[in-house]
Design an enzyme around this catalytic site. Structure first.
Site, mmCIF file in Angstrom:
data_model
loop_
_atom_site.group_PDB
_atom_site.id
_atom_site.type_symbol
_atom_site.label_atom_id
_atom_site.label_comp_id
_atom_site.label_asym_id
_atom_site.label_seq_id
_atom_site.Cartn_x
_atom_site.Cartn_y
_atom_site.Cartn_z
ATOM 1 C CE LYS A 189 -4.338 -1.604 1.999
ATOM 2 N NZ LYS A 189 -5.336 -1.405 3.055
ATOM 3 C CG ASP A 225 -8.585 0.726 3.174
ATOM 4 O OD1 ASP A 225 -9.376 -0.061 2.638
ATOM 5 O OD2 ASP A 225 -7.365 0.499 3.291
HETATM 6 P P1 NAP Z 1 -0.906 -2.203 10.402
HETATM 7 O O1 NAP Z 1 -0.615 -1.014 9.556
HETATM 8 O O2 NAP Z 1 0.102 -3.278 10.519
HETATM 9 O O3 NAP Z 1 -1.239 -1.645 11.893
HETATM 10 C C1 NAP Z 1 -1.480 -2.546 12.939
HETATM 11 C C2 NAP Z 1 -1.989 -1.788 14.155
HETATM 12 O O4 NAP Z 1 -2.400 -2.748 15.146
HETATM 13 C C3 NAP Z 1 -0.932 -0.898 14.824
HETATM 14 O O5 NAP Z 1 -1.560 0.251 15.357
HETATM 15 C C4 NAP Z 1 -0.421 -1.814 15.955
HETATM 16 O O6 NAP Z 1 0.137 -1.109 17.042
HETATM 17 C C5 NAP Z 1 -1.707 -2.474 16.378
HETATM 18 N N1 NAP Z 1 -1.506 -3.727 17.098
HETATM 19 C C6 NAP Z 1 -1.039 -4.903 16.597
HETATM 20 N N2 NAP Z 1 -1.016 -5.835 17.557
HETATM 21 C C7 NAP Z 1 -1.479 -5.239 18.693
HETATM 22 C C8 NAP Z 1 -1.678 -5.696 20.028
HETATM 23 N N3 NAP Z 1 -1.428 -6.958 20.375
HETATM 24 N N4 NAP Z 1 -2.169 -4.822 20.927
HETATM 25 C C9 NAP Z 1 -2.456 -3.545 20.570
HETATM 26 N N5 NAP Z 1 -2.280 -3.057 19.326
HETATM 27 C C10 NAP Z 1 -1.794 -3.893 18.394
HETATM 28 O O7 NAP Z 1 -2.248 -2.942 9.945
HETATM 29 P P2 NAP Z 1 -3.521 -2.269 9.201
HETATM 30 O O8 NAP Z 1 -3.345 -2.372 7.730
HETATM 31 O O9 NAP Z 1 -3.795 -0.956 9.810
HETATM 32 O O10 NAP Z 1 -4.682 -3.315 9.586
HETATM 33 C C11 NAP Z 1 -5.274 -3.337 10.874
HETATM 34 C C12 NAP Z 1 -6.528 -4.203 10.831
HETATM 35 O O11 NAP Z 1 -7.493 -3.582 9.995
HETATM 36 C C13 NAP Z 1 -6.286 -5.608 10.249
HETATM 37 O O12 NAP Z 1 -7.017 -6.551 10.982
HETATM 38 C C14 NAP Z 1 -6.850 -5.506 8.843
HETATM 39 O O13 NAP Z 1 -7.344 -6.739 8.362
HETATM 40 C C15 NAP Z 1 -8.005 -4.533 9.073
HETATM 41 N N6 NAP Z 1 -8.407 -3.848 7.829
HETATM 42 C C16 NAP Z 1 -9.685 -4.001 7.448
HETATM 43 C C17 NAP Z 1 -10.136 -3.395 6.284
HETATM 44 C C18 NAP Z 1 -11.560 -3.597 5.875
HETATM 45 O O14 NAP Z 1 -11.900 -3.288 4.738
HETATM 46 N N7 NAP Z 1 -12.407 -4.039 6.777
HETATM 47 C C19 NAP Z 1 -9.277 -2.601 5.511
HETATM 48 C C20 NAP Z 1 -7.947 -2.435 5.958
HETATM 49 C C21 NAP Z 1 -7.519 -3.086 7.122
HETATM 50 P P3 NAP Z 1 1.710 -0.715 17.080
HETATM 51 O O15 NAP Z 1 1.817 0.564 16.282
HETATM 52 O O16 NAP Z 1 2.001 -0.544 18.507
HETATM 53 O O17 NAP Z 1 2.448 -1.861 16.439
#
Ligand code: NAP
Length: 286
Positions: free
Chosen positions: A71, A107
């Site tokens: 992305k 998104d």
């Molecule tokens: P990302 O950029 O890797 O960010 C992950 C986030 O989760 C960070 O803020 C991270 O915190 C936090 N995190 C991970 N493990 C954690 C834990 N054990 N406790 C607390 N915080 C934790 O991922 P992303 O792309 O934003 O995706 C996040 C979620 O959104 C995923 O499940 C993804 O499938 C979902 N999503 C859904 C859609 C949809 O269309 N529904 C679209 C996009 C994403 P740190 O900064 O501290 O590491």
């Protein structure tokens, strides 16, 4: 053959990609509107993105959905990037318009549309968002025009503060960022109207995990989880038990896809058809 239109090719690129729901969702939508488009999933490894884009340009790709891990990296290979995607600093949708690759991020729009099904007016609402990664950035920059009071809580506290700072020049309402911990949750949640989980906590296979339990939620609070596998996350189960309003991440998936569909085809997406395709696909897998 005279009169036959050329099939337009769309694809989702990412790694891993085999579990993507997007081919089922978009192909159902193209079929419903009788559009001569087809949508496939292509696994593109992180270091092969440039090469893959060259190939996709050569085959005349019409539209792309972009998922992890591309992305951010994809932005340097595009011809133009829309302002919201630039602010978010990530692209999830590409449109090939007359040979030029244009980048968008749908998104946040998808998340807000999902939320607005249950909370039609966001103006003046107190929003607590967990996370400061890609999904959180997309949601936060889209919320910027909604005049809300946003509190960002993230496990890595300085990322929450940085995101809040980068939002300030765009934000109509107020925004702040803090470390996610019991104390900050206990302070923020009693006054909140909306809770958004934009972290991966609760996502399969860790389906028993939640950052917030029912004791911190109340009737009237709207709880939106960006996680969509499973459909009913532990957070949403806890929210329902507390009498809160729930919004699942599959709705966000459908509405971000619907925005992409409109960019590629110029037509309003058949969101009901897309929703049913996503549900069928999820049921088929469980
Ligand atoms: P990302 O950029 O890797 O960010 C992950 C986030 O989760 C960070 O803020 C991270 O915190 C936090 N995190 C991970 N493990 C954690 C834990 N054990 N406790 C607390 N915080 C934790 O991922 P992303 O792309 O934003 O995706 C996040 C979620 O959104 C995923 O499940 C993804 O499938 C979902 N999503 C859904 C859609 C949809 O269309 N529904 C679209 C996009 C994403 P740190 O900064 O501290 O590491």
């Amino acid at each position: 053959m005279e009169g036959a239109s050329k099939t337009r090719l769309c694809a989702v690129i990412g790694d891993p990609i085999e579990h993507s729901l997007s081919p089922a969702m978009h192909n159902a939508a193209f079929k419903a509107l009788d559009l001569n488009y087809t949508y496939i999933a292509i696994r593109v490894e992180k270091q092969k993105l440039r090469e893959a884009l060259g190939w996709l340009r050569n085959v005349g790709i019409h539209g792309l959905s972009v998922t992890m891990p591309h992305k951010i990296d994809i932005m340097k290979y595009l011809d133009q990037i829309d302002r919201l995607a630039e602010d978010i600093d990530a692209v999830n949708t590409v449109h090939n318009k007359n040979g030029k690759l244009l980048g968008y991020n749908t998104d946040g729009i998808g998340a807000l549309k999902a939320l607005k099904e249950k909370v039609p007016t966001l103006r003046g609402k107190k929003v607590v968002m967990l996370g400061a990664g890609g999904a959180a950035r997309a949601i936060a920059f889209t919320l910027a025009s909604e005049d809300v009071e946003l509190t960002i809580l993230n496990r890595t506290g300085n990322k929450a503060v940085q995101l809040a700072n980068s939002l300030k020049k765009r934000f109509r309402g107020t925004v702040s960022g803090e470390k996610l911990e019991k104390k900050t949750l206990q302070t923020a949640l009693p006054n909140a109207d909306i809770l958004i989980n934009a972290t991966e906590v609760g996502m399969s296979p860790n389906t028993n995990e939640t950052l917030v339990t029912r004791d911190l939620m109340k009737p009237g609070l709207a709880v939106f989880d960006a996680v969509y596998i499973p459909l009913e996350t532990k957070l949403l189960q806890e929210a329902a038990a507390a009498g809160a309003i729930t919004v699942n991440g599959a709705k966000m998936l459908v509405y971000q896809g619907a925005e992409a569909f409109k960019i590629w085809t110029g037509r309003d997406a058949p969101t009901e058809v897309m929703w049913n395709a996503v549900l069928d696909e999820l049921r088929r897998r469980t």
